[in-house]
Scaffold this active site. Sequence first.
Site, short mmCIF file in Angstrom:
data_model
loop_
_atom_site.label_atom_id
_atom_site.label_comp_id
_atom_site.label_asym_id
_atom_site.label_seq_id
_atom_site.Cartn_x
_atom_site.Cartn_y
_atom_site.Cartn_z
CG ASP A 51 -0.45 -0.14 2.37
OD1 ASP A 51 0.90 -0.15 2.56
OD2 ASP A 51 -1.40 -0.27 3.58
CB SER A 52 4.50 1.74 -0.11
OG SER A 52 4.90 0.50 -0.88
CG ASP A 90 0.62 -4.00 1.84
OD1 ASP A 90 0.66 -5.25 2.67
OD2 ASP A 90 1.19 -3.21 1.79
CE LYS A 118 3.47 -5.90 3.73
NZ LYS A 118 2.63 -4.77 4.47
CD GLU A 187 7.77 -0.20 7.69
OE1 GLU A 187 6.73 -1.06 7.42
OE2 GLU A 187 7.88 1.04 7.32
O1 KIV Z 1 3.70 -1.09 1.56
C1 KIV Z 1 4.55 -1.62 1.71
O2 KIV Z 1 5.52 -1.22 0.64
C2 KIV Z 1 5.21 -2.27 2.60
C3 KIV Z 1 6.65 -2.52 2.68
C4 KIV Z 1 7.48 -1.10 3.19
C5 KIV Z 1 6.82 -3.55 3.73
O3 KIV Z 1 4.25 -2.74 3.57
#
Ligand code: KIV
Length: 262
Positions: A51-52, A90, A118, A187
């Site tokens: 979700d980044s 995510d 995730k 993290e």
């Molecule tokens: O959303 C994301 O990119 C993440 C990673 C930084 C682990 O959760």
Amino acid sequence: MRTDKVDGKVTAERLKTWKGRREKIAALTAYDYPTARLLDEAGVDLLLVGDSLGMVILGYPDTTFVKLEEVVHHTRAVARGVRRSLLVADLPIGTYGDPGQALESARRLAAAGAEAVKLEGGQIQAEQIRAITAAGIPVVGHIGMLPQHVREEGGYRIKGKTEAESELLRREAEAVVAAGACGVVLELVTPVAAERITRAITIPTIGIGSGPNCDGQILVVHDLVGFFPWFTPKHVRPAGDVAGEIRKAASGFVEKLHRAGS
Ligand code: KIV
């Protein structure tokens, strides 16, 4: 160097067997077809539609703005580019409040091509992790700094600095394992706490800003290749300058046109 780790499709089951290897699990985020294909061809073991994407693709200030539809859309694109890597997507904030909602959201990501999902949180997410894994969708946990809670936390802060916090993190990791997760992201956990968790649990830990002693490492691909020059996290040393290349190519294109027109 080619080893049995490099050949063949990566599955959640296979990932679990790589626990404790000297050869680490290499994981990166991916949000689109060409990047996913390039990273897969380069031998990245796990690709995360994180979700980044809210920040590095969509320009939101943090991940709390991301909707399930947006992750679904990018997961479909990434799935078209992946052959070997394990594709994880995510669950965004607000999509896994209870086991039923978590399973419904996970099924939407799986239908888009995710091979695992995730979610953020330890003990508090145990029932959600159980419900999703019982339905045959593997789950990767995520503890330590939880970006979906960045607003309550007031920033991206390191976790596990005190003995009590380190012990709490270890218990959170154990809860994620007991619920059936196939791996867990750590993290911004202190290297000492991350190593302690890695030794204590039976599934692979995948660190981000958590020191060298996790079973694997994950980075946001834009940070690694220098494609988001407005912010670089402290734990990243960019290995490329994609932003610089784009600026150079675009300004060269503009100048050439201007010269030709004058
Ligand atoms: O959303 C994301 O990119 C993440 C990673 C930084 C682990 O959760």
